[in-house]
Design an enzyme around this catalytic site. Sequence first.
Site, mmCIF file in Angstrom:
data_model
loop_
_atom_site.group_PDB
_atom_site.id
_atom_site.type_symbol
_atom_site.label_atom_id
_atom_site.label_comp_id
_atom_site.label_asym_id
_atom_site.label_seq_id
_atom_site.Cartn_x
_atom_site.Cartn_y
_atom_site.Cartn_z
ATOM 1 C CB SER A 1 -0.904 0.014 1.241
ATOM 2 O OG SER A 1 -1.567 1.266 1.374
ATOM 3 C CE1 TYR B 1 -3.720 -1.644 5.501
ATOM 4 C CE2 TYR B 1 -3.637 0.531 4.485
ATOM 5 C CZ TYR B 1 -3.719 -0.839 4.364
ATOM 6 O OH TYR B 1 -3.799 -1.411 3.113
#
Length: 253
Positions: free
Chosen positions: A138, A151
């Site tokens: 990501s 995250y």
Amino acid sequence: MATSRGLAVVTGGSSGIGAATARHLAEAGFTVWACARRVDRLAEVAAAHPAITAIGLDVTSPESVAELAGRVNAEPDGLALLVNNAGGAIGLEPVAEADPADWLTMYQTNVLGAMRLTQALLPALESGAGGHIVLTGSIAGYSVYEGGAGYSAAKYAARAMMETLRLELNGRPIRVSEVAPGLVATEEFSLVRFRGDADRAAAVYEGVHQPLTADDVADIITFVATRPAHVNIDLTVVKPVAQAAPHKLHRKR
């Protein structure tokens, strides 16, 4: 029947990027094992192409990973491709209000899950003509944003693992790649992040012109995985045109 590109294992294969990747890889000539906890959803994925097989897998369970490894190791031609895709985000609280249990869950899936699969399947990846490990990372693993510390921490850790692995495997016939997407509109990512709050999940994409789709990312993963065996694409970062950074997103008013 095995296809010319060999066996590919895709984790998190029951929905979103994982399901799309299973389909794209099957179309590209791989025999695909789509792996996830939700076997009912996997059956729908497997029905999309005869080269896809549904395999139950919990990446947080050493026993489940060992069972999968036993099946893979029994394959005479080894493993051509491992796509470590299982993961996800939980919550958007600032550090001062974060729940350690949420962070632990994200670390278990995004980092330790990928580590377990990689450890267990390395022998099969090396036993054939040469294997390839692709991580669905990501842009959160490269740039932080408010509320995203948990995250981002998990994705930074997964990135560090892959970059280290590439060094450690140097000289062995195993490629190591990461595909790091930005904003991807899938049916579940934001819904899971906001614990089923559909309004908050929908707001993530509100006003954004053409966020990425799961098929966009799957197409890139497949491209990376189908380069010649001597070519390693270390990193591919992909964002929608509307997104300049995790925290910089153009929305139509």
